[in-house]
Every structure is written in structure tokens, then in C-alpha cells.
Design a protein around this motif. Structure first.
Motif, PDB file in Angstrom:
ATOM      1  N   LEU A  67       0.813  -1.204   0.000  1.00  0.00           N
ATOM      2  CA  LEU A  67       0.000   0.000   0.000  1.00  0.00           C
ATOM      3  C   LEU A  67       0.849   1.258   0.000  1.00  0.00           C
ATOM      4  CD1 LEU A  67      -0.720   1.622   2.976  1.00  0.00           C
ATOM      5  CD2 LEU A  67      -1.619  -0.612   3.430  1.00  0.00           C
ATOM      6  N   PHE A  68       2.029   1.239   0.616  1.00  0.00           N
ATOM      7  CA  PHE A  68       2.926   2.394   0.543  1.00  0.00           C
ATOM      8  C   PHE A  68       3.448   2.592  -0.880  1.00  0.00           C
ATOM      9  CE2 PHE A  68       3.259   2.263   5.209  1.00  0.00           C
ATOM     10  CZ  PHE A  68       3.154   3.624   5.477  1.00  0.00           C
ATOM     11  N   VAL A  69       3.755   1.506  -1.580  1.00  0.00           N
ATOM     12  CA  VAL A  69       4.228   1.615  -2.962  1.00  0.00           C
ATOM     13  C   VAL A  69       3.101   2.106  -3.871  1.00  0.00           C
ATOM     14  CG1 VAL A  69       5.096   0.300  -4.932  1.00  0.00           C
ATOM     15  CG2 VAL A  69       6.064  -0.093  -2.668  1.00  0.00           C
ATOM     16  N   LEU A  70       1.905   1.555  -3.704  1.00  0.00           N
ATOM     17  CA  LEU A  70       0.762   2.000  -4.500  1.00  0.00           C
ATOM     18  C   LEU A  70       0.432   3.473  -4.246  1.00  0.00           C
ATOM     19  CD1 LEU A  70      -1.598  -1.106  -4.196  1.00  0.00           C
ATOM     20  CD2 LEU A  70      -0.392  -0.320  -6.244  1.00  0.00           C
ATOM     21  N   SER A  71       0.562   3.908  -3.003  1.00  0.00           N
ATOM     22  CA  SER A  71       0.292   5.307  -2.682  1.00  0.00           C
ATOM     23  C   SER A  71       1.329   6.237  -3.291  1.00  0.00           C
ATOM     24  CB  SER A  71       0.242   5.504  -1.164  1.00  0.00           C
ATOM     25  OG  SER A  71      -0.859   4.826  -0.635  1.00  0.00           O
ATOM     26  N   SER A  72       2.565   5.775  -3.403  1.00  0.00           N
ATOM     27  CA  SER A  72       3.574   6.615  -4.047  1.00  0.00           C
ATOM     28  C   SER A  72       3.309   6.733  -5.548  1.00  0.00           C
ATOM     29  CB  SER A  72       4.984   6.080  -3.782  1.00  0.00           C
ATOM     30  OG  SER A  72       5.180   4.838  -4.410  1.00  0.00           O
ATOM     31  N   ILE A  73       2.791   5.672  -6.152  1.00  0.00           N
ATOM     32  CA  ILE A  73       2.409   5.744  -7.568  1.00  0.00           C
ATOM     33  C   ILE A  73       1.246   6.725  -7.740  1.00  0.00           C
ATOM     34  CG2 ILE A  73       1.426   4.436  -9.493  1.00  0.00           C
ATOM     35  CD1 ILE A  73       3.028   1.998  -8.391  1.00  0.00           C
ATOM     36  N   ALA A  74       0.264   6.644  -6.859  1.00  0.00           N
ATOM     37  CA  ALA A  74      -0.848   7.598  -6.906  1.00  0.00           C
ATOM     38  C   ALA A  74      -0.346   9.017  -6.640  1.00  0.00           C
ATOM     39  CB  ALA A  74      -1.915   7.215  -5.878  1.00  0.00           C
ATOM     40  N   GLY A  75       0.640   9.141  -5.754  1.00  0.00           N
ATOM     41  CA  GLY A  75       1.229  10.448  -5.464  1.00  0.00           C
ATOM     42  C   GLY A  75       1.843  11.093  -6.689  1.00  0.00           C
TER      43      GLY A  75
END
Length: 152
Positions: A67-75
Motif C-alpha cells: 500500500l505504501f508503494v501503491l500510494s507513491s504511484i498515486a502520489g
């Protein structure tokens, strides 16, 4: 929005930082609801800010990493929409992760897990580089010439 003259406007910068930070945590929460919600009895801020939850030794810990990696992509997408300038992506990404580190230190102490540092360093790199790539793609797009000229 937030794009225009290259005049230094501290209120605009603060507003952009707040927007990016809020959107990042909102996305983190949405992904957490999907990835971790079914696995735990109760969601809490511990999954956001406690370095001990970022681990490869449990399935839930691996979901936290995802979820941290996915959130950085969304970021990176948020940078494209709110910041719009490739040269500012690293600054705003680093600011987001420095604020996140500060909140983590206040919440659970200094992160002593190497996994936490690798995940957040990777997230920073993904967000900054992907954001720059997306912004550059937008900046170098050809400007369409409209058919406003009279035909004769």
C-alpha cells in the motif's frame, strides 16, 4: 490549478504541500481499507505511522509495503495534477516524505527498521521519478493548432 506566473508565492506552496499530503494519506487510507481491512479486526493509525508494521515477516506487513508503494504511484499522479512542473516534483516528494518521517517519529519513535527506510526511500524515488516523467510528457506535448483561421 496552482500554476501560473513564476512569482514566488509562499501561500501557494503551503497550499500545494497540504493538498499533496492530504491526498497521499487519503489514498493510503483507501488502499489500507482494501488491502489490510479484511485481514485485521480493526484498522488504526499504527499501519500509517508505526515502523514496526512495515515488515516482510507477515502477510499483513507485506500488504502494508504494497500500500505504501501503491500510494507513491498515486502520489505521482497528484504531482501531475497539482504541481504540473517536472522540476518541482522532487521537492514536493521529498517534503511529503520528510513530513511523513516527522509524524512517524512523533507517533512511534525513530524508525529502526531497515525495511521501513527501504520502503519509504523507494516510495520517494517512485513518486519523484514517475511524477517527473508524467510532467515531462505533459510539458513536451505538441500544442494543437486550432482551425480558427479563416479558409479564405
Amino acid at each position: 490549478m496552482f500554476y501560473g506566473k513564476s512569482v514566488w508565492d509562499p501561500w501557494q506552496i503551503v497550499a500545494q504541500i497540504v493538498c499533496i499530503q492530504c491526498l497521499y494519506y487519503l489514498t493510503l487510507g483507501l488502499f489500507m481499507t482494501v488491502l489490510i481491512g479484511p485481514r485485521v479486526s480493526r484498522l488504526s493509525l499504527v499501519y500509517f505511522f508505526d515502523y514496526a508494521t512495515v515488515t516482510l515477516s507477515t502477510v499483513t506487513g507485506c500488504c502494508v509495503i504494497a500500500l505504501f508503494v501503491l500510494s507513491s504511484i498515486a502520489g505521482a499522479g497528484f504531482l501531475l495534477y497539482w504541481i504540473k512542473r517536472a522540476k518541482k516534483c522532487l521537492d514536493f516528494s521529498a517534503t511529503l516524505y520528510i513530513i511523513h518521517l516527522s509524524i512517524c517519529v512523533l507517533y512511534g519513535g525513530w524508525p529502526s527498521s531497515i525495511t521501513w527506510w527501504v520502503v519509504n526511500g523507494t516510495g520517494l524515488a517512485i513518486m519523484a521519478l514517475l511524477g517527473e516523467y508524467l510532467c515531462i510528457k505533459r510539458e513536451v506535448r505538441e500544442i494543437p493548432i486550432s482551425r480558427l483561421r479563416s479558409s479564405g
